[in-house]
Design an enzyme around this catalytic site. Structure first.
Site, mmCIF file in Angstrom:
data_model
loop_
_atom_site.group_PDB
_atom_site.id
_atom_site.type_symbol
_atom_site.label_atom_id
_atom_site.label_comp_id
_atom_site.label_asym_id
_atom_site.label_seq_id
_atom_site.Cartn_x
_atom_site.Cartn_y
_atom_site.Cartn_z
ATOM 1 N N LYS A 104 0.837 -1.200 0.000
ATOM 2 C CA LYS A 104 0.000 0.000 0.000
ATOM 3 C C LYS A 104 0.880 1.260 0.000
ATOM 4 C CE LYS A 104 -3.776 2.050 2.551
ATOM 5 N NZ LYS A 104 -4.412 2.145 3.833
ATOM 6 N N HIS B 142 8.224 9.744 20.281
ATOM 7 C CA HIS B 142 8.860 10.131 21.543
ATOM 8 C C HIS B 142 7.913 10.917 22.431
ATOM 9 C CE1 HIS B 142 12.954 10.999 23.548
ATOM 10 N NE2 HIS B 142 12.688 9.717 23.608
ATOM 11 N N HIS C 22 15.280 21.164 18.881
ATOM 12 C CA HIS C 22 14.513 19.917 18.666
ATOM 13 C C HIS C 22 15.199 19.180 17.511
ATOM 14 C CE1 HIS C 22 11.266 17.152 18.745
ATOM 15 N NE2 HIS C 22 10.250 17.900 18.330
ATOM 16 N N MET D 69 25.051 21.227 20.365
ATOM 17 C CA MET D 69 23.854 20.583 19.817
ATOM 18 C C MET D 69 24.049 19.064 19.717
ATOM 19 S SD MET D 69 21.757 22.862 19.683
ATOM 20 C CE MET D 69 21.844 24.619 19.972
ATOM 21 N N GLY D 70 22.978 18.346 20.029
ATOM 22 C CA GLY D 70 23.070 16.883 20.046
ATOM 23 C C GLY D 70 23.377 16.353 21.442
ATOM 24 N N HIS E 280 18.894 16.420 27.327
ATOM 25 C CA HIS E 280 17.511 16.042 27.053
ATOM 26 C C HIS E 280 16.605 16.519 28.173
ATOM 27 C CE1 HIS E 280 14.057 13.608 25.860
ATOM 28 N NE2 HIS E 280 14.618 13.682 24.683
ATOM 29 N N ARG F 87 18.622 5.789 22.791
ATOM 30 C CA ARG F 87 18.803 5.691 21.344
ATOM 31 C C ARG F 87 20.259 5.899 20.941
ATOM 32 N NH1 ARG F 87 14.331 10.234 20.338
ATOM 33 N NH2 ARG F 87 15.686 11.141 21.931
ATOM 34 N N ASP G 242 20.294 12.650 18.399
ATOM 35 C CA ASP G 242 20.719 13.399 17.214
ATOM 36 C C ASP G 242 22.220 13.368 16.965
ATOM 37 O OD1 ASP G 242 18.209 14.333 16.343
ATOM 38 O OD2 ASP G 242 18.179 15.729 18.017
ATOM 39 N N ARG H 56 9.159 10.654 11.903
ATOM 40 C CA ARG H 56 8.250 11.081 12.981
ATOM 41 C C ARG H 56 6.818 11.279 12.497
ATOM 42 N NH1 ARG H 56 9.538 13.153 18.056
ATOM 43 N NH2 ARG H 56 11.141 11.535 18.012
HETATM 44 N N1 COA Z 1 25.204 22.020 25.822
HETATM 45 C C1 COA Z 1 25.628 22.758 26.863
HETATM 46 N N2 COA Z 1 24.927 22.923 27.984
HETATM 47 C C2 COA Z 1 23.735 22.329 28.045
HETATM 48 C C3 COA Z 1 23.228 21.547 27.004
HETATM 49 C C4 COA Z 1 24.008 21.402 25.860
HETATM 50 N N3 COA Z 1 23.580 20.689 24.828
HETATM 51 N N4 COA Z 1 22.022 21.072 27.350
HETATM 52 C C5 COA Z 1 21.760 21.532 28.562
HETATM 53 N N5 COA Z 1 22.792 22.305 28.998
HETATM 54 C C6 COA Z 1 22.883 23.010 30.260
HETATM 55 C C7 COA Z 1 22.188 24.363 30.113
HETATM 56 O O1 COA Z 1 23.056 25.374 29.669
HETATM 57 C C8 COA Z 1 21.683 24.590 31.514
HETATM 58 O O2 COA Z 1 22.774 25.006 32.304
HETATM 59 P P1 COA Z 1 22.559 26.095 33.483
HETATM 60 O O3 COA Z 1 21.584 25.435 34.420
HETATM 61 O O4 COA Z 1 23.920 26.289 34.011
HETATM 62 O O5 COA Z 1 21.977 27.298 32.798
HETATM 63 C C9 COA Z 1 21.303 23.188 31.974
HETATM 64 O O6 COA Z 1 22.129 22.296 31.231
HETATM 65 C C10 COA Z 1 19.834 22.854 31.727
HETATM 66 O O7 COA Z 1 19.574 23.050 30.333
HETATM 67 P P2 COA Z 1 18.198 23.560 29.731
HETATM 68 O O8 COA Z 1 18.412 23.988 28.334
HETATM 69 O O9 COA Z 1 17.576 24.560 30.664
HETATM 70 O O10 COA Z 1 17.377 22.220 29.824
HETATM 71 P P3 COA Z 1 16.062 21.881 29.023
HETATM 72 O O11 COA Z 1 15.460 20.698 29.674
HETATM 73 O O12 COA Z 1 15.203 23.089 28.890
HETATM 74 O O13 COA Z 1 16.595 21.589 27.561
HETATM 75 C C11 COA Z 1 17.406 20.609 25.637
HETATM 76 C C12 COA Z 1 16.699 20.360 26.983
HETATM 77 C C13 COA Z 1 17.364 19.345 24.824
HETATM 78 C C14 COA Z 1 16.645 21.712 24.877
HETATM 79 C C15 COA Z 1 18.849 21.060 25.897
HETATM 80 O O14 COA Z 1 19.573 20.016 26.517
HETATM 81 C C16 COA Z 1 19.537 21.506 24.628
HETATM 82 O O15 COA Z 1 19.373 22.678 24.232
HETATM 83 N N6 COA Z 1 20.281 20.599 23.963
HETATM 84 C C17 COA Z 1 20.891 20.934 22.682
HETATM 85 C C18 COA Z 1 19.876 20.805 21.561
HETATM 86 C C19 COA Z 1 19.551 19.369 21.236
HETATM 87 O O16 COA Z 1 20.418 18.537 21.136
HETATM 88 N N7 COA Z 1 18.246 19.119 21.056
HETATM 89 C C20 COA Z 1 17.757 17.795 20.689
HETATM 90 C C21 COA Z 1 17.063 17.176 21.856
HETATM 91 S S1 COA Z 1 16.675 15.490 21.551
#
Ligand code: COA
Length: 374
Positions: free
Chosen positions: A70, A185, A220, A255-256, A259, A268, A310, A335
């Protein structure tokens, strides 16, 4: 502290129920409808997982064969979609291309009735890779490719259209595995967006367009592209370590990594890392995999922050010859299954999603007519 500060970004807030996916907690680190993703990666293909998520049970052989047939029959693109893809500029962001592609398809093949929602989901699953690769090949090599290949799998169809020939099984299987890992997820940002839109009783295509927009951002889905750009910046692991330490000192995000839900590892990552190592060896890589490992180690040593899905997915894609700017769109091609299943789950027991906010603006003001204002 106000309620809104405590729950900033809705962190830790239970915003609804789902039977689709369990993230973290006891048992498997990640499971889809009760099945551990490690078992699904080892024994299932992406179409089987798509069926599981959307239909609700693992397909038997004849159900799976029927589903694959399909999906194969739904890969073609209407001429009007091809025309739009040709008009979209070559330097457009491919996530915008997909968003526009879904939007125009929603005009041409509107969801007339929610009773047909599974057909809409299947159509999107089958033709998202066609849209992406038709646009890519038209602008990259001036070719109007045939998007109806004979490959059975979404992964084979994708790589065939990209490279103009059927892929090696190692590459097909590796892409297939990343599609399984990216499929679902829980209440991530793009899925929640899709549920919010579905919750207004809007149409399927609108919910998917919104989800694509949410996934595009580097916090994201966009993280896989940003991760590859970082890994490629360095010519050795030593340089990578120095560079990342400098970025951390400047409070830049890597980046990457990190969480919202997982605290010590992303289940993963180990699967992606293993595949990245195999593909790097096959490609005769001299430093990218070593750079990735060095960055992973320094992030843990310095910040106790772990690689998420990622980070090594980027290396996997790179070594099968996928251009970096197509990484996040691959996430969409996967997704779409999770989004679709969530849209259906939301509709099955719908309640408008409309949270409340703590008001932090001024108190009641006396209105001054414009002619009396200074
Ligand atoms: N690199 C550096 N520092 C990081 C980080 C990263 N990838 N992820 C988190 N931190 C640090 C933040 O700077 C923060 O530090 P502080 O408390 O001293 O200010 C702390 O860890 C908490 O991070 P925060 O961004 O507030 O947590 P969150 O739960 O809101 O964010 C993500 C989660 C995924 C958005 C965050 O980890 C991130 O931005 N990661 C990079 C983007 C990414 O890989 N996204 C894909 C997710 S599957």
């Amino acid at each position: 502290m106000t309620a809104s500060k405590k729950t900033a970004g809705l962190a830790g807030v239970i915003a609804g129920q789902t039977a689709l996916c369990k993230v973290g907690g006891e048992g498997a680190g990640l499971s889809y409808r009760g099945y551990d993703i490690y078992d699904l990666c080892d024994y299932a293909g992406f179409e089987e997982v798509a069926f599981l998520l959307m239909v609700g049970h693992l397909p038997n052989r004849s159900e799976l064969d029927g589903y694959i047939t399909k999906l194969k029959s739904l890969r073609g693109l209407p001429d009007a979609v091809k025309q739009v893809l040709e008009i979209v500029p070559a330097n457009a962001h491919p996530m915008d291309v997909l968003r526009s592609g879904v939007s125009i398809l929603g005009n041409l093949e509107p969801e007339e009735d929610f009773a047909n929602q599974q057909s809409v989901a299947d159509r999107l699953l089958a033709c998202l890779p066609s849209m992406l690769l038709y646009w890519h090949r038209f602008h990259a090599d001036g070719k109007r490719i045939d998007v109806e290949t004979d490959d059975d799998s979404v992964s084979g169809h994708f790589l065939h259209m990209l490279h103009g020939k059927p892929p090696a099984e190692l590459h097909r299987k590796s892409l297939d595995t990343t599609l399984i890992l990216y499929a679902e997820h829980e209440f991530n940002a793009s899925t929640f967006t899709a549920r919010i839109i579905a919750g207004t009783l809007s149409d399927f295509h609108s919910a998917v367009c919104g989800a694509i927009g949410a996934l595009r951002g580097p916090l994201h889905g966009g993280a896989n592209e940003a991760a590859m750009e970082l890994i490629q910046k360095f010519s050795s692991p030593e340089e990578a370590i120095k560079g990342v330490i400098g970025m951390l000192e400047r409070k830049e995000k890597i980046m990457g990594f990190g969480h919202r839900v997982y605290t010590t590892s992303d289940p993963r990552n180990s699967v992606n890392k293993k595949m990245a190592g195999v593909l790097a060896d096959e490609a005769g890589d001299t430093h990218l995999y070593a750079n990735s490992e060095a960055i992973e180690k320094v992030m843990w040593d310095e910040k106790k922050i772990f690689a998420n899905a990622d980070f090594f997915a980027a290396t996997v894609y790179h070594f099968m010859g996928i251009p970096t700017y197509l990484f996040t769109p691959i996430f969409v091609c996967s997704r779409i299954t999770g989004w679709s299943a969530h849209i259906m789950e939301q509709r099955a027991d719908n309640k408008l999603i409309r949270p409340a906010a703590d008001y932090i603006g001024p108190g009641l003001q006396t209105y001054v007519r414009i002619e009396d204002r200074r």
